[in-house]
Design a protein around this motif. Structure first.
Motif, mmCIF file in Angstrom:
data_model
loop_
_atom_site.group_PDB
_atom_site.id
_atom_site.type_symbol
_atom_site.label_atom_id
_atom_site.label_comp_id
_atom_site.label_asym_id
_atom_site.label_seq_id
_atom_site.Cartn_x
_atom_site.Cartn_y
_atom_site.Cartn_z
ATOM 1 N N LEU A 68 0.826 -1.212 0.000
ATOM 2 C CA LEU A 68 0.000 0.000 0.000
ATOM 3 C C LEU A 68 0.857 1.258 0.000
ATOM 4 C CD1 LEU A 68 -2.894 -0.854 2.471
ATOM 5 C CD2 LEU A 68 -3.077 -0.384 0.019
ATOM 6 N N GLY A 69 1.942 1.233 0.763
ATOM 7 C CA GLY A 69 2.828 2.387 0.813
ATOM 8 C C GLY A 69 3.495 2.669 -0.523
ATOM 9 N N LYS A 70 3.779 1.625 -1.262
ATOM 10 C CA LYS A 70 4.459 1.777 -2.550
ATOM 11 C C LYS A 70 3.486 2.132 -3.672
ATOM 12 C CE LYS A 70 7.617 -0.563 -5.675
ATOM 13 N NZ LYS A 70 8.386 -1.752 -5.953
ATOM 14 N N VAL A 71 2.354 1.454 -3.713
ATOM 15 C CA VAL A 71 1.425 1.585 -4.834
ATOM 16 C C VAL A 71 0.378 2.664 -4.589
ATOM 17 C CG1 VAL A 71 -0.203 0.334 -6.298
ATOM 18 C CG2 VAL A 71 1.825 -0.825 -5.457
ATOM 19 N N GLY A 72 -0.028 2.823 -3.336
ATOM 20 C CA GLY A 72 -1.063 3.805 -3.024
ATOM 21 C C GLY A 72 -2.402 3.136 -2.766
ATOM 22 N N PRO A 73 -3.423 3.935 -2.462
ATOM 23 C CA PRO A 73 -4.741 3.385 -2.113
ATOM 24 C C PRO A 73 -5.299 2.499 -3.218
ATOM 25 C CG PRO A 73 -4.664 5.748 -1.692
ATOM 26 C CD PRO A 73 -3.403 5.398 -2.430
ATOM 27 N N MET A 74 -5.965 1.427 -2.794
ATOM 28 C CA MET A 74 -6.570 0.492 -3.737
ATOM 29 C C MET A 74 -7.613 -0.346 -3.020
ATOM 30 S SD MET A 74 -3.523 -2.356 -4.170
ATOM 31 C CE MET A 74 -2.302 -1.170 -4.615
ATOM 32 N N ALA A 76 -9.321 -3.805 -1.716
ATOM 33 C CA ALA A 76 -8.737 -4.984 -1.069
ATOM 34 C C ALA A 76 -8.445 -6.083 -2.090
ATOM 35 C CB ALA A 76 -9.660 -5.490 0.033
ATOM 36 N N SER A 77 -9.313 -6.239 -3.069
ATOM 37 C CA SER A 77 -9.094 -7.287 -4.083
ATOM 38 C C SER A 77 -7.837 -6.999 -4.909
ATOM 39 C CB SER A 77 -10.313 -7.414 -4.998
ATOM 40 O OG SER A 77 -10.608 -6.173 -5.614
ATOM 41 N N ALA A 78 -7.624 -5.741 -5.261
ATOM 42 C CA ALA A 78 -6.414 -5.381 -6.012
ATOM 43 C C ALA A 78 -5.170 -5.553 -5.141
ATOM 44 C CB ALA A 78 -6.517 -3.932 -6.508
ATOM 45 N N LEU A 79 -5.306 -5.227 -3.865
ATOM 46 C CA LEU A 79 -4.192 -5.390 -2.926
ATOM 47 C C LEU A 79 -3.824 -6.865 -2.792
ATOM 48 C CD1 LEU A 79 -2.220 -4.333 -0.802
ATOM 49 C CD2 LEU A 79 -4.124 -4.293 0.822
ATOM 50 N N ALA A 80 -4.829 -7.730 -2.701
ATOM 51 C CA ALA A 80 -4.568 -9.167 -2.598
ATOM 52 C C ALA A 80 -3.781 -9.659 -3.816
ATOM 53 C CB ALA A 80 -5.887 -9.929 -2.472
ATOM 54 N N LYS A 81 -4.180 -9.191 -4.984
ATOM 55 C CA LYS A 81 -3.477 -9.593 -6.205
ATOM 56 C C LYS A 81 -2.044 -9.060 -6.200
ATOM 57 C CE LYS A 81 -3.889 -9.502 -11.212
ATOM 58 N NZ LYS A 81 -4.688 -9.085 -12.363
ATOM 59 N N GLU A 82 -1.883 -7.793 -5.847
ATOM 60 C CA GLU A 82 -0.556 -7.161 -5.842
ATOM 61 C C GLU A 82 0.367 -7.814 -4.817
ATOM 62 O OE1 GLU A 82 2.212 -4.487 -7.309
ATOM 63 O OE2 GLU A 82 0.151 -4.646 -8.030
ATOM 64 N N ALA A 83 -0.189 -8.170 -3.645
ATOM 65 C CA ALA A 83 0.611 -8.775 -2.571
ATOM 66 C C ALA A 83 0.742 -10.287 -2.736
ATOM 67 C CB ALA A 83 -0.012 -8.453 -1.210
ATOM 68 N N GLN A 84 0.052 -10.840 -3.719
ATOM 69 C CA GLN A 84 0.038 -12.282 -3.980
ATOM 70 C C GLN A 84 -0.451 -13.065 -2.762
ATOM 71 O OE1 GLN A 84 3.962 -13.226 -5.513
ATOM 72 N NE2 GLN A 84 3.568 -12.152 -7.413
ATOM 73 N N LEU A 85 -1.550 -12.567 -2.194
ATOM 74 C CA LEU A 85 -2.199 -13.216 -1.058
ATOM 75 C C LEU A 85 -3.667 -13.400 -1.392
ATOM 76 C CD1 LEU A 85 -0.680 -10.999 1.784
ATOM 77 C CD2 LEU A 85 -0.047 -13.367 1.265
ATOM 78 N N ASP A 86 -4.334 -14.324 -0.685
ATOM 79 C CA ASP A 86 -5.762 -14.473 -0.948
ATOM 80 C C ASP A 86 -6.521 -13.355 -0.223
ATOM 81 O OD1 ASP A 86 -7.023 -15.736 1.663
ATOM 82 O OD2 ASP A 86 -5.136 -16.803 1.284
ATOM 83 N N PRO A 109 -13.619 6.146 -5.305
ATOM 84 C CA PRO A 109 -14.169 7.223 -6.129
ATOM 85 C C PRO A 109 -14.893 6.727 -7.388
ATOM 86 C CG PRO A 109 -11.755 7.232 -6.210
ATOM 87 C CD PRO A 109 -12.168 6.201 -5.204
ATOM 88 N N ASP A 110 -14.564 5.513 -7.833
ATOM 89 C CA ASP A 110 -15.199 4.957 -9.031
ATOM 90 C C ASP A 110 -16.475 4.190 -8.723
ATOM 91 O OD1 ASP A 110 -13.125 5.976 -10.588
ATOM 92 O OD2 ASP A 110 -11.901 4.176 -10.288
ATOM 93 N N ASP A 111 -16.637 3.759 -7.466
ATOM 94 C CA ASP A 111 -17.805 2.966 -7.073
ATOM 95 C C ASP A 111 -18.063 3.214 -5.593
ATOM 96 O OD1 ASP A 111 -19.731 1.099 -6.446
ATOM 97 O OD2 ASP A 111 -18.650 -0.604 -7.312
ATOM 98 N N LYS A 112 -19.022 4.067 -5.310
ATOM 99 C CA LYS A 112 -19.289 4.467 -3.921
ATOM 100 C C LYS A 112 -19.743 3.298 -3.039
ATOM 101 C CE LYS A 112 -18.274 8.707 -4.686
ATOM 102 N NZ LYS A 112 -16.934 9.121 -4.472
ATOM 103 N N ARG A 113 -20.128 2.175 -3.641
ATOM 104 C CA ARG A 113 -20.508 0.999 -2.839
ATOM 105 C C ARG A 113 -19.287 0.268 -2.307
ATOM 106 N NH1 ARG A 113 -23.449 -2.108 -7.344
ATOM 107 N NH2 ARG A 113 -21.645 -1.187 -8.353
ATOM 108 N N ALA A 114 -18.139 0.485 -2.936
ATOM 109 C CA ALA A 114 -16.899 -0.209 -2.566
ATOM 110 C C ALA A 114 -16.006 0.751 -1.773
ATOM 111 C CB ALA A 114 -16.176 -0.680 -3.826
ATOM 112 N N PHE A 115 -14.951 0.194 -1.201
ATOM 113 C CA PHE A 115 -14.001 1.035 -0.477
ATOM 114 C C PHE A 115 -12.583 0.750 -0.948
ATOM 115 C CE2 PHE A 115 -14.047 -2.829 2.024
ATOM 116 C CZ PHE A 115 -12.723 -3.004 2.397
ATOM 117 N N GLN A 116 -11.738 1.738 -0.727
ATOM 118 C CA GLN A 116 -10.308 1.586 -0.942
ATOM 119 C C GLN A 116 -9.640 1.677 0.415
ATOM 120 O OE1 GLN A 116 -8.942 4.700 -3.552
ATOM 121 N NE2 GLN A 116 -9.309 3.460 -5.362
ATOM 122 N N VAL A 117 -8.462 1.160 0.491
ATOM 123 C CA VAL A 117 -7.697 1.262 1.725
ATOM 124 C C VAL A 117 -6.370 1.940 1.383
ATOM 125 C CG1 VAL A 117 -6.719 -1.049 1.511
ATOM 126 C CG2 VAL A 117 -6.899 0.004 3.745
ATOM 127 N N GLY A 118 -5.955 2.836 2.266
ATOM 128 C CA GLY A 118 -4.708 3.556 2.064
ATOM 129 C C GLY A 118 -3.934 3.647 3.369
#
Length: 168
Positions: A68-74, A76-86, A109-118
């Motif tokens: 998250l520190g390197k890539v920025g807010p995203m 959880a599903s994208a973070l799992a893929k980036e971190a290679q974790l389930d 910002p693209d989908d108010k039903r979802a959240f990003q984590v930063g």
């Protein structure tokens, strides 16, 4: 206005840098094996350090925080893929990191039903301290090295990574 002449450009002579550059020979198989042995030793050191860190309860959380520190807010599903974790593992880590004040959830910002984590300021401070401690340890290990050697190694490693892309 350019003038064209039929004069030959000066030819390099012995001791000339241009001739010396042409005389560079490719590494031998023995050279490459010695380099591979040195790299293997370095990778084993890194692997052993990683294994020791894996035994700590915060290892997975730290990995998530670093991504998250390197890539920025995203998401959880994208973070799992980036971190290679389930996703369930990432969700568990995010829950703890949020409780500890290292990350914060915001509306996507693209989908108010979802959240990003930063990463929060506290999270950034943690990551910065971690890398400063790592850099200090390496600096201490290289204390007897001249700065020019460290610069040369850095330059050569960067070149090595570029030139060997796809070889590993």
């Amino acid at each position: 206005m350019s003038v064209h002449t039929h004069e030959r450009p000066p030819q390099p002579t012995a001791g000339d840098a241009a001739l010396d550059a042409q005389a560079v020979t490719a590494p031998t198989v023995a050279d490459v094996r010695a380099l591979s042995d040195a790299m293997r030793a370095l990778f084993m050191q890194a692997k052993n350090r990683h294994r020791a860190m894996e035994k700590t309860p915060e290892h997975g959380r730290i990995s998530v925080l670093f991504v998250l520190g390197k890539v920025g807010p995203m998401r959880a599903s994208a973070l799992a893929k980036e971190a290679q974790l389930d996703l369930s593992t990432v969700s568990r880590h995010l829950r703890v990191l949020e409780e500890e004040g290292y990350v914060v959830k915001t509306a996507d910002p693209d989908d108010k039903r979802a959240f990003q984590v930063g990463v929060t300021e506290r999270g950034h401070d943690f990551v910065e301290r971690f890398w400063c401690e790592r850099a200090t340890a390496i600096r201490d290990a290289l204390a007897a090295w001249p700065a020019d050697d460290v610069h040369a190694l850095t330059k050569l490693l960067d070149r090595f990574v570029r030139d060997t892309e796809g070889c590993f």
